[in-house]
Design a protein around this motif. Structure first.
Motif, PDB file in Angstrom:
ATOM      1  N   PRO B 192       0.825  -1.220   0.000  1.00 16.51           N
ATOM      2  CA  PRO B 192       0.000   0.000   0.000  1.00 16.51           C
ATOM      3  C   PRO B 192       0.858   1.268   0.000  1.00 16.51           C
ATOM      4  CG  PRO B 192      -0.104  -1.066   2.153  1.00 16.51           C
ATOM      5  CD  PRO B 192       0.742  -1.928   1.277  1.00 16.51           C
ATOM      6  N   LYS B 242       4.168 -14.500  -4.891  1.00 13.20           N
ATOM      7  CA  LYS B 242       3.043 -14.834  -4.023  1.00 13.20           C
ATOM      8  C   LYS B 242       2.768 -13.741  -3.006  1.00 13.20           C
ATOM      9  CE  LYS B 242       2.315 -19.661  -4.468  1.00 13.20           C
ATOM     10  NZ  LYS B 242       3.503 -20.092  -5.245  1.00 13.20           N
ATOM     11  N   ASN B 243       3.836 -12.995  -2.646  1.00 13.53           N
ATOM     12  CA  ASN B 243       3.665 -11.932  -1.658  1.00 13.53           C
ATOM     13  C   ASN B 243       3.595 -10.561  -2.330  1.00 13.53           C
ATOM     14  OD1 ASN B 243       6.319 -12.091  -2.505  1.00 13.53           O
ATOM     15  ND2 ASN B 243       7.136 -11.262  -0.587  1.00 13.53           N
ATOM     16  N   ALA B 245       1.452  -8.386  -2.611  1.00 11.86           N
ATOM     17  CA  ALA B 245       0.824  -7.303  -1.840  1.00 11.86           C
ATOM     18  C   ALA B 245       1.736  -6.764  -0.743  1.00 11.86           C
ATOM     19  CB  ALA B 245      -0.497  -7.780  -1.243  1.00 11.86           C
ATOM     20  N   GLU B 246       2.933  -7.366  -0.586  1.00 10.75           N
ATOM     21  CA  GLU B 246       3.875  -6.859   0.417  1.00 10.75           C
ATOM     22  C   GLU B 246       5.038  -6.127  -0.234  1.00 10.75           C
ATOM     23  OE1 GLU B 246       5.340 -10.174   2.695  1.00 10.75           O
ATOM     24  OE2 GLU B 246       3.331 -10.980   2.944  1.00 10.75           O
ATOM     25  N   PRO B 248       7.227  -3.397  -1.887  1.00 12.10           N
ATOM     26  CA  PRO B 248       7.412  -1.985  -2.219  1.00 12.10           C
ATOM     27  C   PRO B 248       8.436  -1.843  -3.346  1.00 12.10           C
ATOM     28  CG  PRO B 248       8.663  -2.518  -0.251  1.00 12.10           C
ATOM     29  CD  PRO B 248       8.049  -3.799  -0.744  1.00 12.10           C
ATOM     30  N   ARG B 251      12.069  -3.154  -3.053  1.00 12.59           N
ATOM     31  CA  ARG B 251      12.177  -4.594  -2.846  1.00 12.59           C
ATOM     32  C   ARG B 251      12.318  -5.317  -4.200  1.00 12.59           C
ATOM     33  NH1 ARG B 251      11.941  -8.840   1.078  1.00 12.59           N
ATOM     34  NH2 ARG B 251      12.729 -10.402  -0.332  1.00 12.59           N
ATOM     35  N   ARG B 389      -4.323   3.174  -4.342  1.00 14.59           N
ATOM     36  CA  ARG B 389      -3.345   2.165  -3.937  1.00 14.59           C
ATOM     37  C   ARG B 389      -3.902   1.188  -2.916  1.00 14.59           C
ATOM     38  NH1 ARG B 389       0.046   5.485   0.533  1.00 14.59           N
ATOM     39  NH2 ARG B 389      -0.540   7.458  -0.322  1.00 14.59           N
ATOM     40  N   SER B 390      -4.741   1.653  -1.978  1.00 15.87           N
ATOM     41  CA  SER B 390      -5.201   0.707  -0.960  1.00 15.87           C
ATOM     42  C   SER B 390      -6.120  -0.334  -1.594  1.00 15.87           C
ATOM     43  CB  SER B 390      -5.857   1.423   0.216  1.00 15.87           C
ATOM     44  OG  SER B 390      -7.054   2.014  -0.182  1.00 15.87           O
ATOM     45  N   ASN B 393      -3.934  -2.701  -3.712  1.00 14.71           N
ATOM     46  CA  ASN B 393      -3.240  -3.575  -2.759  1.00 14.71           C
ATOM     47  C   ASN B 393      -4.171  -4.658  -2.218  1.00 14.71           C
ATOM     48  OD1 ASN B 393      -2.896  -3.576   0.586  1.00 14.71           O
ATOM     49  ND2 ASN B 393      -1.052  -4.142  -0.536  1.00 14.71           N
ATOM     50  N   ALA B 394      -5.400  -4.269  -1.866  1.00 13.78           N
ATOM     51  CA  ALA B 394      -6.355  -5.245  -1.319  1.00 13.78           C
ATOM     52  C   ALA B 394      -6.694  -6.292  -2.379  1.00 13.78           C
ATOM     53  CB  ALA B 394      -7.621  -4.543  -0.840  1.00 13.78           C
ATOM     54  N   ALA B 397      -3.821  -8.659  -2.683  1.00 14.28           N
ATOM     55  CA  ALA B 397      -3.757  -9.535  -1.511  1.00 14.28           C
ATOM     56  C   ALA B 397      -4.873 -10.569  -1.549  1.00 14.28           C
ATOM     57  CB  ALA B 397      -3.850  -8.713  -0.237  1.00 14.28           C
ATOM     58  N   THR B 399      -8.065  -9.856  -0.901  1.00 12.15           N
ATOM     59  CA  THR B 399      -9.135  -9.586   0.055  1.00 12.15           C
ATOM     60  C   THR B 399     -10.310  -8.855  -0.587  1.00 12.15           C
ATOM     61  OG1 THR B 399      -8.158  -7.497   0.756  1.00 12.15           O
ATOM     62  CG2 THR B 399      -7.511  -9.452   1.980  1.00 12.15           C
TER      63      THR B 399
END
Lengths: 298, 418
Positions: B192, B242-243, B245-246, B248, B251, B389-390, B393-394, B397, B399
């Motif tokens: 996010p 796989k990650n 949504a984590e 940035p 990274r 972005r939120s 991101n959701a 992820a 969700t």
């Protein structure tokens, strides 16, 4: 004669209290009053040049219609409900261990102090690395027992678990310190007498330790609850509120509203609501302690 | 001999004294940790050599645009004069103009304004003028590119992909062939954070659509769903990490230079790091090209870059403007290009032989930067960004569904676009 003496003594009292009162007014009353006033004003950030105007209780009413406020409030309540009892239990266990008679007490006491002395954001970052998907130690451990890696930081439930773990780790040491201080005020003679009467260790714990420790437990609970309501740093460092806004706390939402969105009026209103929440929780504890103290006197 | 020594000593003592007689100005420039403060220091040293009466202090802020702005908000809301020149993200001039944080530069530049502005890339000259006022000067340009592993594409005899589907297919072939569980097919910002706004916008723009049309929200379209569906397909194909949504921005670079990413969407700074960092495992194996598009669509990219604003609360505005103007010169643009692979803000610098020697791909970068698009311009950009972005991101992820994420995005953006 006595009346005049009273007066001069009172004047002296006022004189002596004035510096402290002024200091308190400058660092407590003034900011709180400013916050409350700001919460009654609003600025149109599309056109901030128009200045701030008085909007009455609009900002407070807005909160009741704001899903994000309710969600962040709920998330905060979850952190309180999980981490307060968990930190109490872990802290009590640590305090009882540290209170046992053994040589070389200082390494244990130091170990207890360290998590407490660590800045919150550091704790958050450390646990973020622990729970990291690829390089984190948690998924590494899971792999050794044949469990697939988990999205600890981007699944709402797992992220809440990870954040609560970090908070409990961080908060337990403070709990333990407060409870250890309480434990050390309990006279040894009580335990010796109980042993003579043939009480088991468990009976001693329930009948002596717990009742004698009650004031310390309440103080520790009040502190922990207030800081839990203000939870910010650890989820901020671990997930940034994500995924979506699912791990966002009230304090994080206030921070975002104020510092990112520059909506100082609404942010102040939310902060005032959070203050009410802390007040309610604290006065609940205080009423309970007063009532139980009264019962004992009778 | 002794006499000469004494004379020299006296002269040496007298020199700084006479320099001190000149008025000494100290300017403080703020830059983010990601914008190569080490290079800023070198550039500032150069300026100090030319202007011995000025001392430049470089203050280094947070790594992300948001962290920097949060700090700057506290400094500027309290009208603090500590900072003179401030490096701001290209998304911020509208907000800075509205809040009155940036000193308008028009009066300082006078007739120079009309001369200077046409030399810049048009996008930046436009971005830094709000309501006809010049609020900042361009420092360096930026855009997102597709970085890829040349060696892996060669190994599997795959062409550089033009469309998203082609890229996904190639990534799948390489992932299947390499059988390395650490290897990711395509990585882009998913946490996010600000970068995730571009993760949503790039595929949307690729369809020719945009979030706002004629000042009104434009999300009730088929195209608005496209980015979600694209990443949904990538997830299903196992091409995204796989990650995701984590993840940035930086990274992606760390994973890429460890040799764990085939395709990456990232900014210009990426090249210098993955080619030159001491721990990079992909030196000489990296290719860079324009971002893919839908079949039948057109490649699009997010414009980035950093601007020099003079604080409205600075006590040395004249000197600060002078320093900012020098930082925004072709000379400094070239220094940055060579030292940090920062994209120049002047078209002419892209063709400079020294610049091209350090960054051979700059020759192809110019047309990309020239056609890069701006994220929605708004005095309330932080809210706009947060809404996009939120929800992106959701969705990443898992969700929120496409419908849920889009509906929530719309309901948060609606009050901002009445």
């Amino acid at each position: 004669m006595t009346a005049r003496k009273d007066l001069s003594e009172r004047a002296l009292g006022v004189l002596l209290l004035t510096p402290a009162a002024l200091l308190l007014a400058a660092i407590v009353v003034y900011p709180v009053a400013t916050l409350l006033w700001t919460s009654l004003t609003g600025v149109d950030n599309a056109n901030p040049g128009a200045g701030e105007k008085f909007v009455g209780f609009d900002n407070y009413l807005r909160a009741f219609d704001d899903d994000r406020f309710w969600h962040s409030l709920w998330q905060t309540v979850v952190y309180v409900a999980v981490t307060v009892p968990a930190a109490l239990l872990v802290g009590l266990g640590l305090a009882l261990l540290a209170n046992r008679p053994f040589r070389m007490k200082w390494p244990v006491r130091l170990g207890l102090l360290l998590p407490w002395a660590l800045p919150l954001v550091f704790a958050g970052l450390i646990f973020r690395w622990f729970f990291e998907y690829q390089t984190g130690v948690v998924n590494d451990l899971l792999a050794t027992v044949g469990i697939a890696p988990q999205n600890w930081l981007s699944d709402p439930t797992l992220a809440t678990v990870a954040i609560c773990t970090a908070i409990v780790w961080k908060a337990s040491s403070f709990m333990a310190l407060m409870l250890l201080a309480g434990l050390q005020t309990i006279p040894r003679s009580l335990y010796e007498a109980a042993e003579v009467d043939g009480a088991t260790a468990w009976q001693q714990f329930v009948e002596i330790t717990l009742p004698m420790l009650r004031p310390a437990i309440f103080v520790a609970l009040i502190f922990r609850t207030i800081t839990a309501i203000q939870t910010f740093d650890i989820p901020y460092a671990m997930t940034g509120g994500g995924p979506g806004d699912s791990t966002e706390t009230l304090a994080m939402y206030i921070h975002k509203t104020t510092l990112d969105f520059l909506d100082f009026g609404y942010g102040s209103a939310l902060a005032a609501l959070m203050f009410l929440l802390s007040m309610a929780a604290t006065s609940g504890y205080l009423r309970y302690t007063r009532r139980s103290a009264g019962r004992e006197e009778r | 001999m002794r006499l000469i020594f004494i004379a020299l000593t006296v002269a040496a003592l007298a020199l700084p004294a006479s320099a001190q007689q000149q008025q000494q100005t100290t300017l403080r420039i703020f830059t983010g940790g990601q914008q190569r403060p080490d290079v800023m220091r070198k550039i500032a040293d150069e300026y100090q050599k030319k202007n011995p009466n000025v001392k430049i202090e470089v203050e280094v802020g947070g790594a992300t645009s948001e962290a920097q702005q949060q700090y700057l908000t506290t400094v500027l809301s309290s009208k603090d004069s500590a900072l003179d020149v401030i490096l701001i993200d290209v998304i911020r001039p509208a907000q800075w103009a509205a809040q009155g944080w940036a000193e308008p530069l028009d009066a300082y530049l006078g007739s120079d304004k009309a001369k200077i502005l046409p030399a810049y890339l048009k996008a930046y000259a436009d971005a830094d003028q709000v309501g006809g006022k010049l609020v900042a000067l361009p420092y360096f340009a930026d855009a997102q590119f597709l970085y890829y592993r040349k060696d892996l594409l060669d190994k599997y005899k795959r062409p550089v992909p033009k469309s998203w589907d082609e890229m996904m297919e190639t990534a799948r072939v390489i992932l299947d062939g390499e059988k390395n569980p650490q290897l990711q097919g395509f990585s882009t910002a998913g946490a996010p954070i600000e970068g995730t706004v571009c993760t949503y916008l790039v595929p949307l723009w690729g369809t020719g659509s945009d979030i706002v049309k004629d000042g009104r929200l434009n999300l009730d379209t088929v195209e608005a769903r496209q980015p979600f569906q694209l990443y949904g397909r990538m997830k299903q194909a196992g091409v995204l990490p796989k990650n995701i949504a984590e993840i940035p921005t930086d990274r992606i670079r760390v994973d890429f230079q460890a040799g764990n990413v085939v395709f990456a969407q990232n900014w210009g700074y990426f090249w210098n790091r993955v080619e030159n960092d001491a721990d990079t495992k992909v030196k000489g194996k990296v290719g860079v090209t324009i971002l893919p598009h839908d079949q039948g669509g057109k490649s699009a990219t997010c414009i980035g870059g950093w601007q020099l604003a003079v604080s409205a609360y600075s006590k040395n505005k004249q000197e600060a403007v002078k320093f900012a103007r020098w930082l925004s010169s072709p000379e400094v643009s070239k220094m940055q290009a060579v030292l940090a692979s920062h994209l120049p803000v002047f078209p002419s610098v892209y063709r400079d032989p020294e610049v091209l020697a350090a960054n051979p791909w700059f020759a192809d970068a110019l047309p990309v930067v020239e056609t890069a698009k701006s994220r929605p311009v708004s005095a309330q950009y932080p809210q706009v960004s947060d809404a996009i972005r939120s929800n992106m991101n959701a969705y990443l992820a898992g969700t929120k569904t496409t419908d849920g994420a889009l509906a929530d995005m719309k309901s948060r953006l609606k009050p901002l676009y009445k």
